[in-house]
Scaffold this motif. Sequence first.
Motif, PDB file in Angstrom:
ATOM      1  N   PRO A 329      30.998  62.950  68.673  1.00  0.00           N
ATOM      2  CA  PRO A 329      30.006  62.331  67.793  1.00  0.00           C
ATOM      3  C   PRO A 329      29.269  61.198  68.517  1.00  0.00           C
ATOM      4  N   VAL A 330      27.968  61.120  68.320  1.00  0.00           N
ATOM      5  CA  VAL A 330      27.196  60.021  68.906  1.00  0.00           C
ATOM      6  C   VAL A 330      27.499  58.775  68.082  1.00  0.00           C
ATOM      7  N   LEU A 331      28.076  57.776  68.730  1.00  0.00           N
ATOM      8  CA  LEU A 331      28.548  56.623  67.963  1.00  0.00           C
ATOM      9  C   LEU A 331      27.686  55.394  68.197  1.00  0.00           C
ATOM     10  N   ILE A 332      27.810  54.452  67.267  1.00  0.00           N
ATOM     11  CA  ILE A 332      27.244  53.126  67.483  1.00  0.00           C
ATOM     12  C   ILE A 332      28.374  52.130  67.295  1.00  0.00           C
ATOM     13  N   ASN A 333      28.538  51.272  68.293  1.00  0.00           N
ATOM     14  CA  ASN A 333      29.629  50.290  68.286  1.00  0.00           C
ATOM     15  C   ASN A 333      29.001  48.909  68.100  1.00  0.00           C
ATOM     16  N   ASN A 334      29.624  48.078  67.262  1.00  0.00           N
ATOM     17  CA  ASN A 334      28.987  46.802  66.914  1.00  0.00           C
ATOM     18  C   ASN A 334      29.344  45.654  67.853  1.00  0.00           C
ATOM     19  N   VAL A 582      24.486  41.180  82.971  1.00  0.00           N
ATOM     20  CA  VAL A 582      23.750  40.787  84.180  1.00  0.00           C
ATOM     21  C   VAL A 582      22.354  40.231  83.892  1.00  0.00           C
ATOM     22  N   GLY A 583      21.900  40.270  82.633  1.00  0.00           N
ATOM     23  CA  GLY A 583      20.587  39.712  82.297  1.00  0.00           C
ATOM     24  C   GLY A 583      19.414  40.556  82.752  1.00  0.00           C
ATOM     25  N   ARG A 584      19.685  41.812  83.125  1.00  0.00           N
ATOM     26  CA  ARG A 584      18.599  42.666  83.634  1.00  0.00           C
ATOM     27  C   ARG A 584      17.950  43.438  82.482  1.00  0.00           C
ATOM     28  N   SER A 585      16.635  43.666  82.616  1.00  0.00           N
ATOM     29  CA  SER A 585      15.959  44.511  81.624  1.00  0.00           C
ATOM     30  C   SER A 585      15.581  45.829  82.274  1.00  0.00           C
ATOM     31  N   THR A 586      15.974  46.887  81.626  1.00  0.00           N
ATOM     32  CA  THR A 586      15.654  48.228  82.128  1.00  0.00           C
ATOM     33  C   THR A 586      15.013  49.011  80.991  1.00  0.00           C
ATOM     34  N   PRO A 587      14.218  50.021  81.316  1.00  0.00           N
ATOM     35  CA  PRO A 587      13.593  50.802  80.241  1.00  0.00           C
ATOM     36  C   PRO A 587      14.650  51.485  79.358  1.00  0.00           C
ATOM     37  N   PHE A 588      14.344  51.591  78.085  1.00  0.00           N
ATOM     38  CA  PHE A 588      15.266  52.215  77.134  1.00  0.00           C
ATOM     39  C   PHE A 588      15.570  53.656  77.550  1.00  0.00           C
ATOM     40  N   GLN A 589      14.538  54.303  78.077  1.00  0.00           N
ATOM     41  CA  GLN A 589      14.716  55.697  78.500  1.00  0.00           C
ATOM     42  C   GLN A 589      15.761  55.794  79.616  1.00  0.00           C
ATOM     43  N   THR A 590      15.682  54.884  80.575  1.00  0.00           N
ATOM     44  CA  THR A 590      16.638  54.915  81.691  1.00  0.00           C
ATOM     45  C   THR A 590      18.050  54.667  81.183  1.00  0.00           C
ATOM     46  N   ARG A 591      18.167  53.707  80.264  1.00  0.00           N
ATOM     47  CA  ARG A 591      19.499  53.439  79.699  1.00  0.00           C
ATOM     48  C   ARG A 591      20.060  54.708  79.061  1.00  0.00           C
ATOM     49  N   GLY A 592      19.188  55.451  78.400  1.00  0.00           N
ATOM     50  CA  GLY A 592      19.617  56.698  77.753  1.00  0.00           C
ATOM     51  C   GLY A 592      20.032  57.737  78.787  1.00  0.00           C
ATOM     52  N   HIS A 593      19.217  57.897  79.824  1.00  0.00           N
ATOM     53  CA  HIS A 593      19.542  58.917  80.835  1.00  0.00           C
ATOM     54  C   HIS A 593      20.877  58.623  81.511  1.00  0.00           C
ATOM     55  N   VAL A 594      21.140  57.341  81.755  1.00  0.00           N
ATOM     56  CA  VAL A 594      22.388  56.988  82.438  1.00  0.00           C
ATOM     57  C   VAL A 594      23.585  57.169  81.491  1.00  0.00           C
ATOM     58  N   ALA A 615      12.385  53.795  68.227  1.00  0.00           N
ATOM     59  CA  ALA A 615      11.674  55.056  68.003  1.00  0.00           C
ATOM     60  C   ALA A 615      12.135  56.149  68.971  1.00  0.00           C
ATOM     61  N   GLN A 616      12.717  55.747  70.081  1.00  0.00           N
ATOM     62  CA  GLN A 616      13.154  56.762  71.064  1.00  0.00           C
ATOM     63  C   GLN A 616      14.511  57.379  70.715  1.00  0.00           C
ATOM     64  N   ILE A 617      15.237  56.736  69.807  1.00  0.00           N
ATOM     65  CA  ILE A 617      16.625  57.165  69.574  1.00  0.00           C
ATOM     66  C   ILE A 617      16.738  58.617  69.072  1.00  0.00           C
ATOM     67  N   PRO A 618      15.947  59.024  68.072  1.00  0.00           N
ATOM     68  CA  PRO A 618      16.138  60.407  67.594  1.00  0.00           C
ATOM     69  C   PRO A 618      15.951  61.444  68.702  1.00  0.00           C
ATOM     70  N   GLU A 619      14.950  61.238  69.542  1.00  0.00           N
ATOM     71  CA  GLU A 619      14.705  62.187  70.626  1.00  0.00           C
ATOM     72  C   GLU A 619      15.839  62.139  71.666  1.00  0.00           C
ATOM     73  N   GLN A 620      16.318  60.923  71.928  1.00  0.00           N
ATOM     74  CA  GLN A 620      17.433  60.771  72.871  1.00  0.00           C
ATOM     75  C   GLN A 620      18.651  61.562  72.382  1.00  0.00           C
ATOM     76  N   ALA A 622      18.681  64.014  70.236  1.00  0.00           N
ATOM     77  CA  ALA A 622      18.402  65.454  70.252  1.00  0.00           C
ATOM     78  C   ALA A 622      18.616  66.004  71.658  1.00  0.00           C
ATOM     79  N   ASN A 623      18.142  65.274  72.672  1.00  0.00           N
ATOM     80  CA  ASN A 623      18.332  65.731  74.054  1.00  0.00           C
ATOM     81  C   ASN A 623      19.802  65.784  74.412  1.00  0.00           C
ATOM     82  N   TYR A 624      20.525  64.742  74.017  1.00  0.00           N
ATOM     83  CA  TYR A 624      21.950  64.719  74.329  1.00  0.00           C
ATOM     84  C   TYR A 624      22.636  65.943  73.725  1.00  0.00           C
ATOM     85  N   LYS A 625      22.286  66.237  72.503  1.00  0.00           N
ATOM     86  CA  LYS A 625      22.929  67.379  71.837  1.00  0.00           C
ATOM     87  C   LYS A 625      22.508  68.688  72.500  1.00  0.00           C
ATOM     88  N   ARG A 626      21.247  68.764  72.884  1.00  0.00           N
ATOM     89  CA  ARG A 626      20.745  69.974  73.520  1.00  0.00           C
ATOM     90  C   ARG A 626      21.468  70.223  74.853  1.00  0.00           C
TER      91      ARG A 626
END
Length: 737
Positions: A329-334, A582-594, A615-620, A622-626
Amino acid sequence: MNITYDEKLRLFRLTAGDMLYAMAVTDGEYLAHVYYGKALPDEDLTELLRLDEPPFTPSVNNRDKACYMDTLPFECPCFGTGDYREHAVEILDDAGMSACDFRYVSHSITPGKPGLPGLPATFGREQDAMTLCILCRDTHARLELELRYSVFRGLNAILRSALVRNTGDKNCRLRRLLSATLTLDEDGYDMLTLNGSWARERHVERCRLHMGKQRVDSLRGESSHQHNPFFALLEQNGDEDRGICYGLNLIYSGNFMAQAEVDQHRTVRAQLGINPTDFTWLLEPGEEFAAPEAVLVWSEQGLGGMSRTFHDLYRQHLIRSKYRDMPRPVLINNWEATYFDFDAEKLLAIAKEAASLGIEMLVMDDGWFGHRDSDNSSLGDWYVYEKKLKGGLKPLVDKVRGLGLKFGIWFEPEMISPDSDLYRAHPDWAIRIPGREMTLCREQYVLDYSRQDVRDYVYGMLRDILTSADISYVKWDMNRQLTEVGSGMLPADRQRELWHRYVLGVYELMERLVTEFPDLLLENCSGGGARFDPGMLYYSPQIWASDDTDAVERLKIQYGTSLCYPVSAMGAHVSDCPNHTVGRSTPFQTRGHVAMAGTFGYELDVTRIPAEDRAQIPEQIANYKRYSHIMQEGDQFRIGNPFGTEGFDAWIFVTKDKREGLFTYVQTLSRPNVRSRRIRLKGLDPEGWYRCSDNGKTYSGAYLMQAGLRMPNLWGDFQSRQIYFEKTEQYKTEEEA
Ligand code: GLA
């Protein structure tokens, strides 16, 4: 797959996959290593032991027996009888003497793979595995030694363990029993180890073997952030895809040692087992001690081949959970969303938003019990903190379930806070040396899990919580290491057993948990990834890889982890930026791919992140599930190296039938005036045609692997691409596609 014994040559041959492991009983009834490598035809291999070469035959030339002992490649070298290299077994007998000398007595070859009582171990059906058990005896000390070797169909792996039994009528102390010793005939290898610290676990280090001993180990009571119970020996000119490589991994979660020694003749003795430092085990007459199982993997395709064997072995023969073969299951941890500052309302707000985006489970992390508002109290008081969760756990869980989400919960069952009701009632339940100051770490002590009463009590609390509401997942954490290792229950002559008894206690409790709650998804965790070891995989199909969720740092952590652990076991989440570690900012897409190269989830306040990220989460998802089946069940091929200087990392997962591939490319720092790169893919069918999801074009597998996919320099730092390849029947031009 087969195991045979040649009576005439006194030679054991173990074959599986395309490897051969051979041992022989030598002059004097010693069990010696002969060969480990690519399979050979059935021929006399004993010449490799140079048995006729004086003074190497004690029965012919006994005046230099010590020289023989110090040269023979023993399968289980003993202390004190002339082998001066690192030994695997050492005793202290009733008279205070420490030499031992185990000689071959008999053996049995059976189908299947027996388990190890109380210890995690690989398993397999009778038709898929075979086991050789060699019995040796020290007639003077009246001890038996059983050496076990198993093979699995199709896998280039040998599973080993050892057991010592006291068959005499006097007490004996076992001072060490390593799980495996492997001899390589020459030292042209590099040693790779996985090392680090909190938030940077399992970074790869590669060093040339040199004369003497090189070792990693743990004396922390767990396998640790600092070193993993793994090492590889890779031919000096070997790399990701080429060269002979041996990988060794210990199925154990406590103190270990992993060592390679180059001796005077430049042969290599590679060893793995429970750390002998501060270890002693009393064997009363009739008692026995079993060492944990060690895995030996052989590859002639460099590190990549080794890793894929480990991944297959662990997925097929070590991980038991029913989730092994299921999409997680795709989880969200608080945790990173709220830390300790949450209540039921806040969690519900996160759950509501998460549900609307396709997330499937809410995990409530640390802070829901006792009166825990920070990390300085309440461990051991596993009942609901009413200030945060008014009305208890069930109403919250019911509401979360009502939103269509599953519910998961955090525990740290091995710990006790000085500020807890449990400690006030049972201060002696903590591991301690009475009268000596106790060293605090994260303001907490460790419970004495060698005690049945302690384990029963903790289990009762866990059970009460788990049966009080509809809970689908547990994150089992462990946030400090052991000090002042003493137990109020053990007699003086058994105190040094506590390190190992502690680990056995943890295993026992986890076993009870997964037996009573077979549908529970258990995720192991230890201050991030300090207990990422195969022992834990036997109980939990996934392990939190690190508290460092930064996508760039994760490249190194996940690359190192993948050397021997499959991505289906690697806990990985998308978190918010700037990254909390580490205080670094990376694109949301990259975080998802990793994070997708792991058990995918989120660790952020989904109600507060930027709208364009949300807004990117649903597609992310869907890709993970695919694609998750490609990553969870397929073969992994590392292409880039995050420890290198090329400025990118890349990897591809390919299904076993080679019909689908998922390629990920992550550029770290962007550089000016750089031309595009050709990235050579791996693992595809060279004869097949593949449609590329990025541009719709069709490429041959040969083209993608030999010529390479052209990857332009991406605009901006930390950019990534994920490209899906699917086999098509034939070549199609761009227009036709
Ligand atoms: C450890 C874990 C984190 C989090 C905290 C809670 O550090 O690795 O994920 O659960 O404990 O205290």
